[in-house]
Motif scaffolding. Structure first.
Motif, PDB file in Angstrom:
ATOM      1  N   VAL A   1     -44.210  44.210  24.245  1.00 59.27           N
ATOM      2  CA  VAL A   1     -43.669  43.010  24.874  1.00 59.27           C
ATOM      3  C   VAL A   1     -44.441  41.809  24.362  1.00 59.27           C
ATOM      4  O   VAL A   1     -45.684  41.796  24.407  1.00 59.27           O
ATOM      5  N   THR A   2     -43.727  40.827  23.855  1.00 54.69           N
ATOM      6  CA  THR A   2     -44.381  39.648  23.282  1.00 54.69           C
ATOM      7  C   THR A   2     -43.561  38.400  23.587  1.00 54.69           C
ATOM      8  O   THR A   2     -42.354  38.492  23.845  1.00 54.69           O
ATOM      9  N   CYS A   3     -44.219  37.239  23.547  1.00 56.51           N
ATOM     10  CA  CYS A   3     -43.543  35.989  23.894  1.00 56.51           C
ATOM     11  C   CYS A   3     -43.931  34.860  22.928  1.00 56.51           C
ATOM     12  O   CYS A   3     -44.624  33.921  23.296  1.00 56.51           O
TER      13      CYS A   3
ATOM     14  N   PHE B   1     -39.621  38.962  24.149  1.00 54.74           N
ATOM     15  CA  PHE B   1     -38.910  40.029  23.447  1.00 54.74           C
ATOM     16  C   PHE B   1     -39.537  41.364  23.826  1.00 54.74           C
ATOM     17  O   PHE B   1     -40.750  41.473  24.015  1.00 54.74           O
ATOM     18  N   VAL B   2     -38.688  42.388  23.916  1.00 51.43           N
ATOM     19  CA  VAL B   2     -39.141  43.754  24.148  1.00 51.43           C
ATOM     20  C   VAL B   2     -38.732  44.584  22.935  1.00 51.43           C
ATOM     21  O   VAL B   2     -37.552  44.614  22.569  1.00 51.43           O
ATOM     22  N   THR B   3     -39.690  45.246  22.322  1.00 49.40           N
ATOM     23  CA  THR B   3     -39.433  46.033  21.112  1.00 49.40           C
ATOM     24  C   THR B   3     -39.869  47.469  21.353  1.00 49.40           C
ATOM     25  O   THR B   3     -40.934  47.720  21.926  1.00 49.40           O
ATOM     26  N   LEU B   4     -39.060  48.413  20.907  1.00 53.68           N
ATOM     27  CA  LEU B   4     -39.409  49.837  20.968  1.00 53.68           C
ATOM     28  C   LEU B   4     -39.809  50.297  19.572  1.00 53.68           C
ATOM     29  O   LEU B   4     -39.117  50.006  18.591  1.00 53.68           O
ATOM     30  N   LYS B   5     -40.918  51.007  19.496  1.00 52.53           N
ATOM     31  CA  LYS B   5     -41.378  51.582  18.230  1.00 52.53           C
ATOM     32  C   LYS B   5     -41.431  53.093  18.368  1.00 52.53           C
ATOM     33  O   LYS B   5     -42.073  53.618  19.277  1.00 52.53           O
ATOM     34  N   ILE B   6     -40.741  53.794  17.480  1.00 53.21           N
ATOM     35  CA  ILE B   6     -40.699  55.258  17.475  1.00 53.21           C
ATOM     36  C   ILE B   6     -41.356  55.759  16.190  1.00 53.21           C
ATOM     37  O   ILE B   6     -41.052  55.256  15.099  1.00 53.21           O
TER      38      ILE B   6
ATOM     39  N   ASP C   1     -34.679  46.660  19.199  1.00 49.70           N
ATOM     40  CA  ASP C   1     -34.762  45.558  20.164  1.00 49.70           C
ATOM     41  C   ASP C   1     -34.271  46.036  21.525  1.00 49.70           C
ATOM     42  O   ASP C   1     -33.212  46.664  21.628  1.00 49.70           O
ATOM     43  N   ALA C   2     -35.024  45.717  22.581  1.00 50.52           N
ATOM     44  CA  ALA C   2     -34.649  46.086  23.945  1.00 50.52           C
ATOM     45  C   ALA C   2     -34.649  44.875  24.864  1.00 50.52           C
ATOM     46  O   ALA C   2     -34.809  44.992  26.078  1.00 50.52           O
ATOM     47  N   THR C   3     -34.459  43.685  24.299  1.00 45.78           N
ATOM     48  CA  THR C   3     -34.581  42.455  25.079  1.00 45.78           C
ATOM     49  C   THR C   3     -33.350  42.216  25.939  1.00 45.78           C
ATOM     50  O   THR C   3     -32.220  42.260  25.458  1.00 45.78           O
ATOM     51  N   LEU C   4     -33.571  41.958  27.221  1.00 47.74           N
ATOM     52  CA  LEU C   4     -32.514  41.583  28.159  1.00 47.74           C
ATOM     53  C   LEU C   4     -32.971  40.295  28.828  1.00 47.74           C
ATOM     54  O   LEU C   4     -33.867  40.309  29.679  1.00 47.74           O
TER      55      LEU C   4
ATOM     56  N   THR D   1     -30.910  33.263  20.437  1.00 49.72           N
ATOM     57  CA  THR D   1     -32.337  33.540  20.292  1.00 49.72           C
ATOM     58  C   THR D   1     -32.876  34.475  21.365  1.00 49.72           C
ATOM     59  O   THR D   1     -34.065  34.815  21.348  1.00 49.72           O
ATOM     60  N   ASP D   2     -32.036  34.903  22.312  1.00 51.42           N
ATOM     61  CA  ASP D   2     -32.484  35.911  23.268  1.00 51.42           C
ATOM     62  C   ASP D   2     -32.406  37.314  22.666  1.00 51.42           C
ATOM     63  O   ASP D   2     -32.749  38.287  23.325  1.00 51.42           O
ATOM     64  N   LEU D   3     -31.973  37.418  21.415  1.00 48.14           N
ATOM     65  CA  LEU D   3     -32.024  38.664  20.669  1.00 48.14           C
ATOM     66  C   LEU D   3     -33.078  38.494  19.574  1.00 48.14           C
ATOM     67  O   LEU D   3     -33.101  37.482  18.880  1.00 48.14           O
ATOM     68  N   SER D   4     -33.924  39.476  19.396  1.00 50.60           N
ATOM     69  CA  SER D   4     -34.990  39.329  18.414  1.00 50.60           C
ATOM     70  C   SER D   4     -34.454  39.505  17.000  1.00 50.60           C
ATOM     71  O   SER D   4     -33.309  39.955  16.804  1.00 50.60           O
ATOM     72  N   PRO D   5     -35.254  39.176  15.972  1.00 45.83           N
ATOM     73  CA  PRO D   5     -34.824  39.436  14.594  1.00 45.83           C
ATOM     74  C   PRO D   5     -34.467  40.898  14.327  1.00 45.83           C
ATOM     75  O   PRO D   5     -33.727  41.182  13.379  1.00 45.83           O
TER      76      PRO D   5
END
Length: 403
Positions: A11-13, A18-23, A34-37, A316-320
């Motif tokens: 989670v970063t701002c 933005f919320v990002t999942l790393k697998i 991307d998991a941003t809501l 911009t509420d969706l990350s790159p």
């Protein structure tokens, strides 16, 4: 088999959350999703951390469809923005891994490119019509072929889509929701004036778009669509709340202005009637809120059967990460229409280095294996989460209205 051995959320701002999942798989390959809501970020982060990640460990990262079905069907409580955003993050990350292992950009795994690039539209706005059109002229000079126009409404202190910064619009800018005032009557009087002036100044070679933002009843939306017909809009977006899909029948009966809707949709079921009855022209579901690339392809396939094209939300509420995934999707489907493109800030771009690029009014995802986007975790950690809400709207008599 490429076994998943670890997964985590980041989670970063860097100006917005933005919320990002790393697998991560057993050979060290990793993928991100991307998991941003917007305004509910931590709900998705908790859903992933507490309920999804434990189910991923030990699974084969290459079984993208089976993992998707497991998480969707196995949850029993299906759909909804939190569940589908979490599922989308997993799906994006797994496509990213598959592309890296194959040594190919994801669009090649989806069947290859159907076009040379993805036409995008920018956002021009201003307190007055003159300010909006001056901003639009800047976009034309930058090479944009399509521009969304939003302008202040005379008599209202603030208006949706009009920002202090003409290039980096961020509505979620308050620790608690700001309350704004709205007047449908004043808006309906002013909107046609904007597009009359736009055609006079910008001509007819630029595609013009407009976002109503769910603020009209079906008959009000029909009236606006009819008033805008002489200016040949590319689309009129979110003309009326789409929870009642039947409402679009009334709009459709009265106007030939093309209709777009769906940025808040979570699944194919939210738009099934709208598509099958050809009540819309563009479906705007997003890769992050509608279950990832895998599910968005199903929506696009249904839409293609009914002459409906895509026009994915890209604010911009969706990350790159989402933007990259959307571009691979856009490039690969036959019924692509247009892609929204709101540029991220330099801080966000630094946290999420990416391969996609803009030229001549189009974006291209690039040729890097996977999604072509990464996350700088050390830099991300320097931007802690900051609670931020979207505004709410009240009518001039104080009653609540759709924002």
């Amino acid at each position: 088999m490429s076994k998943i051995i670890a997964a985590k959320t980041i989670v970063t701002c860097p100006g917005r959350n933005f919320v990002t999942l790393k697998i991560v798989t057993e050979d060290g390959t990793y993928g991100i999703g991307d998991a941003t809501l917007n305004g509910r970020e931590l709900a998705v982060e908790a859903y992933l951390t507490e309920h999804v990640i434990p189910c991923l460990i030990g699974r084969d990262a290459h079984q993208i469809e089976d993992v998707w079905q497991f998480l969707y069907r196995g949850a029993y409580w299906r759909r909804g923005p939190v569940t589908m955003s979490a599922l989308a993050a997993v799906d994006m990350a797994l496509w990213d891994i598959k592309g890296k292992v194959a040594g190919l950009p994801v669009y090649q795994l989806l069947g290859g490119a159907c076009r040379t690039g993805v036409m995008v539209y920018g956002h021009a706005n201003g307190e007055t019509i003159d300010e909006t059109l001056a901003n639009a002229a800047d976009y034309v000079e930058q090479g944009y072929k399509a521009i969304r126009l939003q302008s202040g409404v005379p008599g209202l202190k603030g208006t949706y889509g009009v920002s202090k910064d003409r290039f980096f619009y961020e509505p979620a800018d308050s620790d608690l929701p700001k309350e704004t005032l709205w007047s449908t009557e004043k808006y309906l009087r002013s909107a046609p004036d904007l597009f009359r002036a736009a055609r006079e100044r910008l001509g007819w070679d630029i595609h013009l778009l407009h976002d109503v933002h769910h603020r009209l009843t079906p008959i009000e939306a029909a009236r606006l669509g009819k008033d805008l017909e002489p200016y040949r809009l590319f689309w009129m977006e979110d003309a009326t709340p789409a929870e009642n899909q039947d409402g679009f029948r009334l709009v459709r009966q009265h106007t030939t202005t093309p209709l777009a809707v769906g940025e808040v949709f979570n699944s194919i079921h939210d738009c099934k009637t709208l598509i099958q009855e050809q009540l819309i022209d563009y479906i705007r579901a997003t890769v992050v809120h509608a279950g990832g690339i895998s599910h968005l392809r199903r929506i696009a396939s249904l839409a293609d059967l009914h002459h409906v094209r895509t026009g994915c939300h890209g604010a911009t509420d969706l990350s790159p990460v989402s933007m990259a995934a959307a571009l691979h999707f856009d490039l690969s489907i036959p019924n692509f229409g247009i892609q929204e493109y709101m540029r991220h800030t330099a801080e966000t771009d630094a946290v999420f280095p990416h391969a996609y690029s803009f030229a001549d009014g189009m974006l291209h995802p690039g040729e890097a294996p996977g999604l072509g986007v990464d996350i700088d975790e050390d830099l991300a950690a320097t931007y802690p989460y900051r609670r931020a809400y979207l505004p709410v709207a009240r009518r001039e008599d104080g009653s609540m209205h759709d924002w």
